[in-house]
Design a protein around this motif. Structure first.
Motif, PDB file in Angstrom:
ATOM      1  N   ALA A 108      43.735  35.160  46.571  1.00  0.00           N
ATOM      2  CA  ALA A 108      44.010  36.510  46.821  1.00  0.00           C
ATOM      3  C   ALA A 108      42.758  37.219  46.494  1.00  0.00           C
ATOM      4  O   ALA A 108      42.294  38.483  47.004  1.00  0.00           O
ATOM      5  N   LEU A 109      41.827  36.356  46.067  1.00  0.00           N
ATOM      6  CA  LEU A 109      40.322  36.822  45.881  1.00  0.00           C
ATOM      7  C   LEU A 109      39.337  36.537  47.317  1.00  0.00           C
ATOM      8  O   LEU A 109      38.279  37.258  47.371  1.00  0.00           O
ATOM      9  N   GLY A 110      39.875  35.861  48.378  1.00  0.00           N
ATOM     10  CA  GLY A 110      39.141  35.572  49.404  1.00  0.00           C
ATOM     11  C   GLY A 110      40.013  36.011  50.528  1.00  0.00           C
ATOM     12  O   GLY A 110      40.622  36.991  50.674  1.00  0.00           O
ATOM     13  N   PRO A 111      39.430  35.706  51.663  1.00  0.00           N
ATOM     14  CA  PRO A 111      39.897  35.998  52.953  1.00  0.00           C
ATOM     15  C   PRO A 111      41.595  36.095  53.192  1.00  0.00           C
ATOM     16  O   PRO A 111      42.049  34.912  52.531  1.00  0.00           O
ATOM     17  N   PRO A 112      42.149  36.422  54.180  1.00  0.00           N
ATOM     18  CA  PRO A 112      43.384  36.392  54.290  1.00  0.00           C
ATOM     19  C   PRO A 112      44.191  34.957  54.636  1.00  0.00           C
ATOM     20  O   PRO A 112      43.315  34.316  55.251  1.00  0.00           O
ATOM     21  N   TRP A 120      53.305  36.846  50.536  1.00  0.00           N
ATOM     22  CA  TRP A 120      53.771  36.709  49.178  1.00  0.00           C
ATOM     23  C   TRP A 120      52.700  37.095  48.297  1.00  0.00           C
ATOM     24  O   TRP A 120      53.019  37.962  47.227  1.00  0.00           O
ATOM     25  N   LEU A 121      51.265  36.932  48.643  1.00  0.00           N
ATOM     26  CA  LEU A 121      50.135  37.398  47.798  1.00  0.00           C
ATOM     27  C   LEU A 121      49.999  38.968  47.794  1.00  0.00           C
ATOM     28  O   LEU A 121      48.953  39.202  46.850  1.00  0.00           O
ATOM     29  N   ALA A 122      50.869  39.643  48.351  1.00  0.00           N
ATOM     30  CA  ALA A 122      50.138  40.841  48.592  1.00  0.00           C
ATOM     31  C   ALA A 122      49.989  41.926  47.409  1.00  0.00           C
ATOM     32  O   ALA A 122      49.035  42.564  47.137  1.00  0.00           O
ATOM     33  N   PRO A 123      51.102  41.760  46.411  1.00  0.00           N
ATOM     34  CA  PRO A 123      51.069  42.086  45.094  1.00  0.00           C
ATOM     35  C   PRO A 123      49.510  41.866  44.194  1.00  0.00           C
ATOM     36  O   PRO A 123      49.061  42.828  43.765  1.00  0.00           O
ATOM     37  N   LEU A 124      49.230  40.819  44.564  1.00  0.00           N
ATOM     38  CA  LEU A 124      47.872  40.424  43.947  1.00  0.00           C
ATOM     39  C   LEU A 124      46.737  41.174  44.428  1.00  0.00           C
ATOM     40  O   LEU A 124      45.732  41.278  43.828  1.00  0.00           O
ATOM     41  N   ARG A 125      46.789  41.058  45.890  1.00  0.00           N
ATOM     42  CA  ARG A 125      45.479  41.938  46.790  1.00  0.00           C
ATOM     43  C   ARG A 125      45.669  43.339  46.154  1.00  0.00           C
ATOM     44  O   ARG A 125      44.624  43.985  46.020  1.00  0.00           O
ATOM     45  N   VAL A 126      46.781  43.856  45.757  1.00  0.00           N
ATOM     46  CA  VAL A 126      46.880  45.252  45.346  1.00  0.00           C
ATOM     47  C   VAL A 126      46.332  45.323  43.921  1.00  0.00           C
ATOM     48  O   VAL A 126      45.496  46.391  43.600  1.00  0.00           O
ATOM     49  N   VAL A 127      46.703  44.482  43.059  1.00  0.00           N
ATOM     50  CA  VAL A 127      45.969  44.255  41.781  1.00  0.00           C
ATOM     51  C   VAL A 127      44.233  44.326  41.977  1.00  0.00           C
ATOM     52  O   VAL A 127      43.779  45.115  41.182  1.00  0.00           O
ATOM     53  N   ARG A 139      30.507  39.072  36.169  1.00  0.00           N
ATOM     54  CA  ARG A 139      29.059  38.707  36.709  1.00  0.00           C
ATOM     55  C   ARG A 139      29.375  37.326  37.541  1.00  0.00           C
ATOM     56  O   ARG A 139      28.636  37.275  38.554  1.00  0.00           O
ATOM     57  N   THR A 140      30.221  36.460  36.909  1.00  0.00           N
ATOM     58  CA  THR A 140      30.493  35.101  37.953  1.00  0.00           C
ATOM     59  C   THR A 140      31.821  35.100  38.698  1.00  0.00           C
ATOM     60  O   THR A 140      32.682  35.751  38.345  1.00  0.00           O
ATOM     61  N   ASP A 141      31.876  34.230  39.718  1.00  0.00           N
ATOM     62  CA  ASP A 141      33.140  34.101  40.501  1.00  0.00           C
ATOM     63  C   ASP A 141      34.138  33.471  39.537  1.00  0.00           C
ATOM     64  O   ASP A 141      35.430  33.972  39.645  1.00  0.00           O
ATOM     65  N   ASP A 142      33.733  32.759  38.621  1.00  0.00           N
ATOM     66  CA  ASP A 142      34.822  31.917  37.848  1.00  0.00           C
ATOM     67  C   ASP A 142      35.215  33.273  36.805  1.00  0.00           C
ATOM     68  O   ASP A 142      36.419  33.351  36.557  1.00  0.00           O
ATOM     69  N   ALA A 143      34.301  33.987  36.499  1.00  0.00           N
ATOM     70  CA  ALA A 143      34.926  35.097  35.449  1.00  0.00           C
ATOM     71  C   ALA A 143      35.854  36.198  36.002  1.00  0.00           C
ATOM     72  O   ALA A 143      37.068  36.572  35.535  1.00  0.00           O
ATOM     73  N   ARG A 144      35.415  36.420  37.331  1.00  0.00           N
ATOM     74  CA  ARG A 144      36.222  37.330  38.270  1.00  0.00           C
ATOM     75  C   ARG A 144      37.664  36.673  38.381  1.00  0.00           C
ATOM     76  O   ARG A 144      38.917  37.373  38.372  1.00  0.00           O
TER      77      ARG A 144
END
Ligand code: CO
Length: 203
Positions: A108-112, A120-127, A139-144
């Motif tokens: 959900a942090l990447g492209p569709p 299914w992941l739509a609510p995560l994209r909303v969050v 700061r980092t991708d991992d922290a995100r």
């Protein structure tokens, strides 16, 4: 590592035998009644085995798992689990448990991605979109990634709380508390995210 499917059946026989040896009436007691106090809503991830990580036996935990522990407001699967757990089993606690390193959250942090997973992941994209400012300065991708795992749990606790089943239970003063936890694959420990809600509106 299991090499053949038949190994699973052999493992099952050993498991059943071990339980019978330790407690001869283990299975007859289990079949007689199902009365768990907890409903677990967790990720389908094979590294997060619900019963095992909280040390509960068969019969003690009602479990629903899906990709990224999402509670869609219109998912008849998850909503039916909640309905049965609350109305029939009368569980006292619903635990929404996410985990760091969740592949669904990362997606959900990447492209569709391809359907049906993208829907299914739509609510995560909303969050993710709701917290875009905070995530942008993380700061980092991992922290995100870790942060979105936590934010997802909080959002799903809210989603569980808003279901008609839970609202009705609270309206009739049935004891029921919703908790948000997160599991760390690196040390096997659970953390309470402090987003507990119950019918009294207490935090
Ligand atoms: Co996951």
């Amino acid at each position: 590592m299991v090499e053949q499917l038949s190994d699973l059946l052999a493992r099952n026989r050993r498991w059943a035998d071990a339980h019978r040896r330790a407690e001869p009436d283990f299975f007859s007691k289990l079949t007689a009644i199902q009365q768990p106090d907890y409903l677990w809503i967790g990720c389908a991830d094979s590294r997060v085995p619900a019963n095992e990580i909280v040390g509960l036996q068969p019969g003690e935990l009602f479990v629903h798992r899906n990709v990224a522990n999402i509670v869609h407001p219109y998912d008849p699967n998850c909503l039916s689990v909640i309905q049965y757990a609350v109305d029939t089993l009368k569980v006292k606690h619903i635990i929404v448990c996410g985990h760091y390193g969740c592949g669904g959250v990362l997606a959900a942090l990447g492209p569709p991605v391809e359907q049906p997973l993208e829907s299914w992941l739509a609510p995560l994209r909303v969050v993710s979109a709701t917290h875009a400012d905070e995530l942008a300065v993380t700061r980092t991708d991992d922290a995100r990634w870790r942060r979105l795992c936590e934010l997802n749990v909080k959002a799903q606790v809210a989603s569980v709380s808003a279901t008609p089943t839970v609202q009705a239970a609270w309206a009739r003063h049935q004891p029921l508390t919703i908790h948000g936890w997160i599991y760390d694959l690196h040390d096997g420990l659970l953390q309470d995210l402090g987003v507990t809600v119950d019918g009294q509106g207490r935090g």
